[in-house]
Write a protein that holds these residues in place. Structure first.
Motif, PDB file in Angstrom:
ATOM      1  N   LEU A 165       0.820  -1.210   0.000  1.00 45.71           N
ATOM      2  CA  LEU A 165       0.000   0.000   0.000  1.00 45.71           C
ATOM      3  C   LEU A 165       0.852   1.257   0.000  1.00 45.71           C
ATOM      4  N   ILE A 166       2.008   1.195   0.614  1.00 46.13           N
ATOM      5  CA  ILE A 166       2.957   2.299   0.613  1.00 46.13           C
ATOM      6  C   ILE A 166       4.340   1.735   0.337  1.00 46.13           C
ATOM      7  N   SER A 167       5.214   2.564  -0.207  1.00 47.85           N
ATOM      8  CA  SER A 167       6.575   2.087  -0.495  1.00 47.85           C
ATOM      9  C   SER A 167       7.570   3.226  -0.310  1.00 47.85           C
ATOM     10  N   PRO A 168       8.073   3.351   0.917  1.00 52.15           N
ATOM     11  CA  PRO A 168       9.032   4.420   1.187  1.00 52.15           C
ATOM     12  C   PRO A 168      10.370   4.133   0.526  1.00 52.15           C
ATOM     13  N   THR A 169      11.124   5.190   0.360  1.00 54.43           N
ATOM     14  CA  THR A 169      12.505   5.008  -0.101  1.00 54.43           C
ATOM     15  C   THR A 169      13.348   4.685   1.126  1.00 54.43           C
ATOM     16  N   ARG A 170      14.548   4.196   0.876  1.00 58.59           N
ATOM     17  CA  ARG A 170      15.449   3.839   1.979  1.00 58.59           C
ATOM     18  C   ARG A 170      16.619   4.795   1.994  1.00 58.59           C
ATOM     19  N   ASP A 171      17.101   5.091   3.191  1.00 56.24           N
ATOM     20  CA  ASP A 171      18.201   6.038   3.344  1.00 56.24           C
ATOM     21  C   ASP A 171      19.105   5.551   4.476  1.00 56.24           C
ATOM     22  N   GLY A 172      20.233   6.184   4.608  1.00 54.62           N
ATOM     23  CA  GLY A 172      21.144   5.873   5.701  1.00 54.62           C
ATOM     24  C   GLY A 172      22.005   4.655   5.419  1.00 54.62           C
ATOM     25  N   PRO A 173      22.822   4.275   6.399  1.00 55.61           N
ATOM     26  CA  PRO A 173      23.715   3.127   6.218  1.00 55.61           C
ATOM     27  C   PRO A 173      22.923   1.843   5.970  1.00 55.61           C
ATOM     28  N   GLY A 174      23.215   1.223   4.863  1.00 58.77           N
ATOM     29  CA  GLY A 174      22.540  -0.035   4.529  1.00 58.77           C
ATOM     30  C   GLY A 174      21.064   0.128   4.211  1.00 58.77           C
ATOM     31  N   GLY A 175      20.600   1.351   4.007  1.00 57.06           N
ATOM     32  CA  GLY A 175      19.180   1.565   3.677  1.00 57.06           C
ATOM     33  C   GLY A 175      18.244   1.221   4.818  1.00 57.06           C
ATOM     34  N   ARG A 176      18.699   1.394   6.037  1.00 67.20           N
ATOM     35  CA  ARG A 176      17.902   1.000   7.209  1.00 67.20           C
ATOM     36  C   ARG A 176      16.782   1.974   7.547  1.00 67.20           C
ATOM     37  N   SER A 177      16.909   3.229   7.158  1.00 62.79           N
ATOM     38  CA  SER A 177      15.898   4.237   7.504  1.00 62.79           C
ATOM     39  C   SER A 177      14.885   4.386   6.379  1.00 62.79           C
ATOM     40  N   ARG A 178      13.612   4.380   6.752  1.00 58.78           N
ATOM     41  CA  ARG A 178      12.546   4.606   5.778  1.00 58.78           C
ATOM     42  C   ARG A 178      12.308   6.098   5.646  1.00 58.78           C
ATOM     43  N   VAL A 179      12.116   6.546   4.400  1.00 59.49           N
ATOM     44  CA  VAL A 179      11.804   7.954   4.140  1.00 59.49           C
ATOM     45  C   VAL A 179      10.494   7.976   3.358  1.00 59.49           C
ATOM     46  N   TYR A 180       9.494   8.654   3.927  1.00 57.40           N
ATOM     47  CA  TYR A 180       8.171   8.726   3.313  1.00 57.40           C
ATOM     48  C   TYR A 180       7.977  10.101   2.690  1.00 57.40           C
ATOM     49  N   THR A 181       7.519  10.107   1.450  1.00 54.05           N
ATOM     50  CA  THR A 181       7.239  11.357   0.752  1.00 54.05           C
ATOM     51  C   THR A 181       5.781  11.751   1.000  1.00 54.05           C
ATOM     52  N   ALA A 182       5.408  12.920   0.486  1.00 50.41           N
ATOM     53  CA  ALA A 182       4.018  13.371   0.595  1.00 50.41           C
ATOM     54  C   ALA A 182       3.084  12.358  -0.083  1.00 50.41           C
ATOM     55  N   ARG A 183       3.558  11.755  -1.171  1.00 47.59           N
ATOM     56  CA  ARG A 183       2.766  10.730  -1.882  1.00 47.59           C
ATOM     57  C   ARG A 183       2.471   9.551  -0.962  1.00 47.59           C
ATOM     58  N   GLU A 184       3.493   9.091  -0.238  1.00 46.01           N
ATOM     59  CA  GLU A 184       3.308   7.939   0.662  1.00 46.01           C
ATOM     60  C   GLU A 184       2.403   8.324   1.837  1.00 46.01           C
TER      61      GLU A 184
END
Length: 143
Positions: free
Chosen positions: A28-47
Motif C-alpha cells: 500500500l505504501i513504499s518508502p525510499t530507503r536512506d542511511g547506512p545499509g538503507g535501514r531508515s525509511r523515508v516517506y514522501t508526501a505521496r506515501e
C-alpha cells in the motif's frame, strides 16, 4: 519536497510503526530507503497520502485488497470517471455486506431477547415454587 519518518507518520495518524510496516508489506505504501545499509525509511508526501487513504478505507471497513486497488487508481489521474465509478461500485458492495450483517444482528438480538424472557419466566416460576414449598422441603432439596 517534504519527507516524513515512520515515527512522524505513526504519531500523526495515531497508529503504530508496526502497522505502517504492515501496510508497506502489503504494497500500500513504499518508502525510499536512506542511511547506512538503507535501514531508515523515508516517506514522501505521496506515501503520506497513500497511508491516509488506506486508513480512511479501513475506517469504512474495506479490505486491504479493495483499498489497494482504489489507492492504486489515484496514481494515474487519466480517467477520473473510471476511478469514481470503481469507488462507487466498491462502496455499493460494501454497503450490501453491511446491510446483511445488520439484518443478521437484528435477528440474533431478537432471538436473545426471546431466550432472556424464557429464562426470566423460568426463574420466576422456580422462585414462586420455592416460596410456596415448606421450609423443611427447601432444606432437604438444598442438601
Amino acid at each position: 519536497m517534504a519527507t516524513y519518518t515512520i515515527t512522524e507518520l505513526a504519531r500523526e495518524f495515531d497508529i503504530t510503526a508496526r502497522a505502517i510496516r504492515f501496510y508497506e508489506d502489503q504494497g500500500l505504501i513504499s518508502p525510499t530507503r536512506d542511511g547506512p545499509g538503507g535501514r531508515s525509511r523515508v516517506y514522501t508526501a505521496r506515501e503520506r497520502t497513500r497511508l491516509k487513504l488506506t486508513l480512511r478505507g479501513k475506517r469504512l471497513g474495506l479490505t486491504l485488497s479493495e483499498i489497494k486497488s482504489l489507492v492504486d487508481m489515484y496514481e494515474s489521474p487519466k480517467d477520473t470517471s473510471a476511478q469514481i465509478e470503481r469507488f462507487l461500485l466498491v462502496l455499493a458492495e460494501h454497503r450490501e455486506k453491511l446491510e446483511q450483517q445488520r439484518e443478521d444482528i437484528e435477528m440474533a438480538l431478537t432471538e436473545i431477547s426471546a431466550h432472556e424472557e424464557t429464562c426470566r419466566r423460568t426463574l420466576g416460576e422456580h422462585s414462586k415454587a420455592a416460596q410456596e414449598m415448606p421450609a423443611a422441603d427447601v432444606l432437604r432439596r438444598a442438601s
